[in-house]
Design an enzyme around this catalytic site. Sequence first.
Site, short mmCIF file in Angstrom:
data_model
loop_
_atom_site.label_atom_id
_atom_site.label_comp_id
_atom_site.label_asym_id
_atom_site.label_seq_id
_atom_site.Cartn_x
_atom_site.Cartn_y
_atom_site.Cartn_z
N ASP A 1 0.67 5.17 -2.95
CA ASP A 1 0.98 4.26 -4.04
C ASP A 1 0.69 5.04 -5.33
OD1 ASP A 1 1.49 1.76 -5.41
OD2 ASP A 1 -0.67 1.60 -5.66
N ASP B 1 -0.08 3.75 -9.23
CA ASP B 1 -1.17 3.27 -10.09
C ASP B 1 -2.37 2.83 -9.25
OD1 ASP B 1 0.21 2.79 -13.00
OD2 ASP B 1 1.62 2.39 -11.38
#
Length: 236
Positions: free
Chosen positions: A11, A13
């Site tokens: 992922d 952020d």
Amino acid sequence: MSQFVKAVLFDLDGTLIDTAADFVRIIGKMSRENEWQAPSEAEIREQVSAGASAMVKLMLRHNDQVDFSEETLLEFRQQFLDDYEAEICVDSCVFSELEEVLSTLELKGVPWGIVTNKPRYLAEQLLEKMELDGRCAVLVCPDDVSRPKPDPEPMYVALEKLGIPRGAAESVLYVGDHVRDIEAGNAAGMPTILAAYGYIPPEDQNNLKKWGADYITDTPEKLNKLLLSSGKFDYL
């Protein structure tokens, strides 16, 4: 016996890149423009994974703006996104110890990539600013799918772009800091790692084991150790 790994997906952020400082700065700027009190850095960080709307709602409610309309929310959200795009990478950085992970994977010839719910136009600009765009083997964003995470579709798209069949999904690790990351990775048949150092609200902290990740790491250093030094994974 160690598990053979063909690729590692992250992922964005809160997992690979610590972007919260830029969001804190923008919410602070917007608050000052409206003569409001900005929420604390900790409060903003907890909302990052929930997206721009969540951070804007936090700012509004923090200043007793509780009866705002959907139109008002959308206006503030667009201002937030415009301000972020204008200064997308002032304080963002790769989480400590994870640059070593990326470099080691590259040395071993193991592709790494990103599956994110961040819009592509922002994700591409961020990676370019951080000089990661030429190193990232695959980037999958909501723009690329009909059903974003927690649906497994983005994970399947990443596999296809990497040339890895769905039947070999168990050879691709997925690392994320939100329950939707773990659900998407699990649904696709990938071993999942929860980055518990990410942007996780306090109310979720006691439920992390229930998310069903195969591994949980509470610091970037521990993620580094799990990926590179634990002997659990074989990249050769």
